[in-house]
Structure formats: structure tokens, C-alpha cells
Design a protein around this motif. Sequence first.
Motif, PDB file in Angstrom:
ATOM      1  N   ALA A 150       0.856  -1.291   0.079  1.00 55.00           N
ATOM      2  CA  ALA A 150       0.040  -0.209   0.065  1.00 55.00           C
ATOM      3  C   ALA A 150       0.931   1.205  -0.048  1.00 55.00           C
ATOM      4  O   ALA A 150       0.551   2.192  -0.845  1.00 55.00           O
ATOM      5  N   SER A 151       1.936   1.250   0.727  1.00 55.04           N
ATOM      6  CA  SER A 151       3.024   2.366   0.803  1.00 55.04           C
ATOM      7  C   SER A 151       3.526   2.585  -0.475  1.00 55.04           C
ATOM      8  O   SER A 151       3.582   3.878  -0.790  1.00 55.04           O
ATOM      9  N   ILE A 152       3.958   1.552  -1.231  1.00 55.05           N
ATOM     10  CA  ILE A 152       4.743   1.917  -2.203  1.00 55.05           C
ATOM     11  C   ILE A 152       3.739   2.548  -3.385  1.00 55.05           C
ATOM     12  O   ILE A 152       4.136   3.168  -4.217  1.00 55.05           O
ATOM     13  N   PHE A 153       2.392   1.793  -3.487  1.00 54.13           N
ATOM     14  CA  PHE A 153       1.407   2.443  -4.462  1.00 54.13           C
ATOM     15  C   PHE A 153       1.127   3.836  -4.335  1.00 54.13           C
ATOM     16  O   PHE A 153       1.120   4.299  -5.201  1.00 54.13           O
ATOM     17  N   SER A 154       1.031   4.048  -2.897  1.00 57.04           N
ATOM     18  CA  SER A 154       0.475   5.241  -2.741  1.00 57.04           C
ATOM     19  C   SER A 154       1.780   6.506  -2.978  1.00 57.04           C
ATOM     20  O   SER A 154       1.352   7.750  -3.308  1.00 57.04           O
ATOM     21  N   PHE A 155       2.997   5.793  -2.895  1.00 54.38           N
ATOM     22  CA  PHE A 155       4.091   6.889  -2.917  1.00 54.38           C
ATOM     23  C   PHE A 155       4.097   7.427  -4.294  1.00 54.38           C
ATOM     24  O   PHE A 155       4.321   8.457  -4.615  1.00 54.38           O
ATOM     25  N   PHE A 156       3.864   6.688  -5.489  1.00 55.36           N
ATOM     26  CA  PHE A 156       3.532   7.209  -6.562  1.00 55.36           C
ATOM     27  C   PHE A 156       2.460   7.960  -6.908  1.00 55.36           C
ATOM     28  O   PHE A 156       2.513   9.072  -7.706  1.00 55.36           O
ATOM     29  N   LEU A 157       1.202   7.524  -6.284  1.00 54.06           N
ATOM     30  CA  LEU A 157       0.096   8.487  -6.456  1.00 54.06           C
ATOM     31  C   LEU A 157       0.307   9.838  -5.817  1.00 54.06           C
ATOM     32  O   LEU A 157       0.109  11.036  -6.388  1.00 54.06           O
ATOM     33  N   TYR A 158       0.952   9.964  -4.640  1.00 52.89           N
ATOM     34  CA  TYR A 158       1.366  11.231  -4.009  1.00 52.89           C
ATOM     35  C   TYR A 158       2.370  11.863  -4.563  1.00 52.89           C
ATOM     36  O   TYR A 158       2.374  13.129  -4.973  1.00 52.89           O
ATOM     37  N   GLY A 159       3.329  11.161  -5.065  1.00 53.00           N
ATOM     38  CA  GLY A 159       4.243  11.779  -5.708  1.00 53.00           C
ATOM     39  C   GLY A 159       3.965  12.440  -7.127  1.00 53.00           C
ATOM     40  O   GLY A 159       4.583  13.476  -7.393  1.00 53.00           O
ATOM     41  N   LEU A 208       4.101   8.214   4.593  1.00 45.03           N
ATOM     42  CA  LEU A 208       4.466   6.849   3.771  1.00 45.03           C
ATOM     43  C   LEU A 208       5.966   6.494   3.909  1.00 45.03           C
ATOM     44  O   LEU A 208       6.057   5.205   4.277  1.00 45.03           O
ATOM     45  N   ILE A 209       6.860   7.133   4.263  1.00 48.14           N
ATOM     46  CA  ILE A 209       8.173   6.961   4.292  1.00 48.14           C
ATOM     47  C   ILE A 209       8.587   6.249   5.663  1.00 48.14           C
ATOM     48  O   ILE A 209       8.824   5.137   5.800  1.00 48.14           O
ATOM     49  N   THR A 210       7.753   6.968   6.549  1.00 51.75           N
ATOM     50  CA  THR A 210       7.823   6.253   7.929  1.00 51.75           C
ATOM     51  C   THR A 210       7.163   4.923   8.033  1.00 51.75           C
ATOM     52  O   THR A 210       7.575   3.984   8.395  1.00 51.75           O
ATOM     53  N   GLN A 211       6.074   4.646   7.227  1.00 56.04           N
ATOM     54  CA  GLN A 211       5.159   3.549   7.174  1.00 56.04           C
ATOM     55  C   GLN A 211       6.079   2.392   6.327  1.00 56.04           C
ATOM     56  O   GLN A 211       6.057   1.500   6.800  1.00 56.04           O
ATOM     57  N   VAL A 212       6.575   2.771   5.361  1.00 55.73           N
ATOM     58  CA  VAL A 212       7.738   1.981   4.571  1.00 55.73           C
ATOM     59  C   VAL A 212       8.700   1.455   5.570  1.00 55.73           C
ATOM     60  O   VAL A 212       9.121   0.182   5.424  1.00 55.73           O
ATOM     61  N   SER A 213       9.319   2.306   6.167  1.00 53.71           N
ATOM     62  CA  SER A 213      10.211   1.935   6.973  1.00 53.71           C
ATOM     63  C   SER A 213       9.960   0.865   8.247  1.00 53.71           C
ATOM     64  O   SER A 213      10.596  -0.004   8.503  1.00 53.71           O
TER      65      SER A 213
END
Length: 607
Positions: free
Chosen positions: A156-165, A307-312
Motif C-alpha cells: 500500500a505504501s509503495i503504490f501510494s508513494f507514486f500517487l502522492y508523488g 508513507l516513508i515512515t510506514q515503509v520503514s
Amino acid sequence: MLKKLEKKYSLLDHQLYLLHEILKTNRKLLLFMIMEAICTVITPYVSMYIPKLGVDFVAQKEDIHRTILVIGSFTAIMIVSQALGNMASRGKTMLLNAVRNFYREKLFCTTLDCEYSHVESPEWQDKYEEAKQMSVDWGPWSATTLMLSGMIKLFASIFSFFLYGHIIVSLNLWILVLLIVISAFNFYAMRRAQLHEQSRIDERSQLQRRRSNMLSYASDSRMGKDVRLYDMSGWILQIFNYYRELHYRLRKDVQQHYSYAAFVEAATLFIRDGISYCYLIWATVNGRISLGNFVLISSAIACFSSLITQVSQSFGLMMQAVPPLDRMRAYLDKTDTPEPESAVEIPKRGDGIEIIFQNVTFYYNPGKLILDHLNLTISNGEKLALVGVNGAGKSTLVKLLCGLYHPVEGRILINGTNIRQYKKEDLYSIIAPVFQDAAIFPFTVAENVSLKVIKDTNREKVIKCLNTVGLLKEVEGFEKGIDQMMLHITQKDGAILSGGQLQKLFMARALYKDTPIMIFDEPTASLDPIAESETYEQFDRLSSEKTTIYISHRLASTRFCDRIVLLEDGRVIANGSHKDLLKNCESYAQMYHLQSLYYHKNKEEVV
């Protein structure tokens, strides 16, 4: 004998392994995981657009009906996504419990099916506890749960990363670069804390096991007398508090590293928000973005950083799960001696049984021989006794015959066939042992005789066996007869048998199995010499026409046997009838006369 459990797997190996097992056994969990991951992406993404649309519609004085329709539609999508996500999360939580139970049962079944040498190995038992404790016994913090939950959050975090980015890039590419750089510091600090926790997780597990074992021993009712009479309560509490203090210090050290990571996160948050919002305000004032986009991009920046925190955190949880999963899978992937490719059929009923130990050597630890090039033949239907001092190799010889261990050198033949050419279950099916440490289980009397579930138990056969050994009258005196539960573990009215009655129950168990080979490995060691001798004579009457092996320290108990074999230092030093050995073997005669004073009810001298 014991395979070292040192195999390591990669993070991807574990992920594919768990997904493969779930696909085979629990596809609904996989569906819930996918649904939760998708809803975790959709819900916050849609919710970011609702205030942006509201601001835009107000600024543009949009028609109220269209405003309500559009915002209402987005709100409905968000509510449905939130509801589906919550449903998936609750369903996932319940099914993750099932996953833990699945692997807990799988580990337990491995202990039941593995080679017996592992069962007697303290090292192997420690490996079992390690594999079980951190992988399935820590509830939501078990390695199986951490890995699967981390996979959902990471996806979820990686997919959201691209959407928010994508949203942030529409404002300024360099803002995205700044966010990534700043978040990298936060990620690094968090990973350092996680790695430190992982470095101490084995220590934490050992402390918890020691504390748990201490609590278990102290709570054992068998220790009640010693605890009171030796005033051990204070000592036990000191040890328990010592382990608790060590655990507290360990957790404090770990949390201190997370505090440093939290400080770095707060500092990067201040820098991130300061630069980002200053630029957003400047861009809005200068007309580069609308008020609606200001709201949208502000939300995207906040979500992007989280998201970065969640990925970590997700990555850290998965990496924390790797060592326990290494141990669990290494235990499950253990390699026992393979079954023979072309297994030989066991002797058929009525074929007769001849057993030959041919130049058999065995040791548990190299350099300390238990059996030393032992040769022995046991004829069909023979009643043979193995006698000797402790450590002579009597019980080990029986374990080898049962296939629980394998000779280091030499062979064991049944009707001319090496027993290693039989399948294990086939070999087990022709042997009925009664061991000294035979167990009673908290099930019915009938199940304790048949050692099968009640629906697979032949009740008539149980009654016949109990009657044959002389225990039926006592069992019929129970309120529920053969359906009476035993022990006080599951029911307060569970039946408790005396030492002699237990031996009769074990005899009935061996008779129920009805095999051509019967083994009695000091099952009467807790009885007095007179009772033991009488019990062995009863064994002899019940095992007629079967090849029977008796083991005893008490030589008088085995006088009825066709042949007595005296073992010493892993070798046969004499064999023959009781009278022959008294006459021709000085060691046997000396042992017998020393013991004989205690074997006769009237203490008469033995000839």
C-alpha cells in the motif's frame, strides 16, 4: 544424529513461502490482504480530494446541486472503501490467528514425526521452542503475522508513494526530491533502531523462555512440598525478579534507540513542513496554484512523508520476522533418514519372527560406545531376557530394534531382512513395547488401551484385553466403565490407577496392538521385587507364541525366560537359561545371589 538448524533464507524467500502456503490452505486470507491493501490506498487518496473539491467549488461558485453530487460521490466512495478496508482488516486478523495455529500444528506434527533421536536431544528441543515461540506464540507480534502484515503495508505504501508523488510533481519536482532526501534521513534513523532491536531479539527470547520456565517449574504441583519445606519462595521470587529486571533493561535500551529515531523524525518533520509550506504559500499568493490545489498538495506532502515512515516500519517488521522464520522453516525442513526406495514387506502374520543383531556397534556420542560389535540371535517365539547393570546397553538395544535409532556399524535383521529396508510405520506395526516411562493420557480407558480415537476403537477387543490382564473388574467399577476419563486433567472425576493396575493397563495396550514382537523394558521398575516378579510371570502367560524381550535389573524376575542374555560394556558376555548361568557364569551368579535376599517373601535362601 542431529541436523544443525543453521539454514538462512532471504526476505523474498519467506514472502513467497508464506504466500504459497496461504494460496494452498487459506485463499480467503489472501483475498482479505489484497482488499485491505487496495482500500488502504484508495481511502486516504479519495479523502484528500474532498476538501480540495469543496474549496474549488466555493471559489468558483459552483452550482450547489453539482457540488453536493460530486462531493457526495467522493464521500460515498471513501465510506465504502473505509468499510471494506475495516471488514478486510477484521477478517484478516481472525485468519492470521488461523495461520499461526496452522504453523503451530505443523511444528508440533514435525516433533511427532521426526526421528526419535531428535526427541531425546536437548538441542533439538531447544530449537523447537525457538522455532515455535517467536514464529507463532507471540500473538500479533509473531513472525508469521509480522511478515504478512508488513507485506500489506509495504504494498500500500509503495503504490501510494507514486500517487502522492504525482500530485507533488505537479507543483514542483524539487519539492518531491527534497521530501525524498529528508525522508531518507528519517528512514535511516528508524532502520538503525530496528536493526538494534533485531540484534537483541534472541536475547529477549531467551530471557522470556527462562522466565516462563521458572514460572512453570515453580507452579508445578510436584514442587509444592519442596518449595514449602525448604522455604524456596523467596529464592524463586528473586530469580523471577532478576529475569524481569534484565528484560526491562533490554526493552529500555531498545526504546532508547527508537527515541533517537523519533527525535530525527521530529527534526525532519519541522524542516519538511517549513520549506514545503513556505513554498506552497508563495506559489498560492503568486497565483501559481489554486486554493484547492494548495489544500490537495498540502495533504499529499503530509501523507507522502508518513508513507516513508510506514515503509520503514513495514520493512523493519518484515526484517524482524526473518530470523524467527529462518528457525521455523529450518525446523520444518529438517531431513530425517529417508524411507527406503524399494521397501520390503513386513513378515505376514503366522510367518514367524527371527531377529539377528549382526556385529552391531552404536554410540550416542563419538568415543563412548554403548554397544560394541554385539552379536545376538533371537529365535521365533523365544522368551528372552536382557540383564546387566545400568549402562550395559539393554534399553539401547531395544531402541535399535524398534528403529528409533540406527546402528553406527552392523545390521539388525528380521527374517533375514535388514530392518532399514522396512518403512518405519511397517516396522512399528509388528512391535508392541511396554516402556518404563509409558504414559497415561487424559482420555477414556478405552482410548488409553487402543491409543485410537473412540470411533476407531474396537470396544469388544478392549474389554477382552482388560479381562485377559485381570483389570476388567476394576474398570467396570468406574461410573462409566471403559468410557471413564482418566486422570484429573480434563475432568475432576478422572480415574486414577495404582502402580500395579497401570502395568496391567499397559499390558492390555500391548495385547490390543497384537503384534508378533513384544518388548517389556523395565515397565515394573517402580514396583517392589515380589510384585515385579509376579507381573513378569503374567506377561509371560499373556505373550505365549510371541517373540518377547524382557529387560530388568532384577535377575530373579526373569528366571522363567527361555534364555537370559547378560550384557556388559555393550557386549554379550554370557547367555543361557537361569540355571546354566548360575552354574557357568560367575558374574551372573554373584549378581543374582546379592539380589536374591530381597526377592522371596519369606526371605529364604535361593539355591
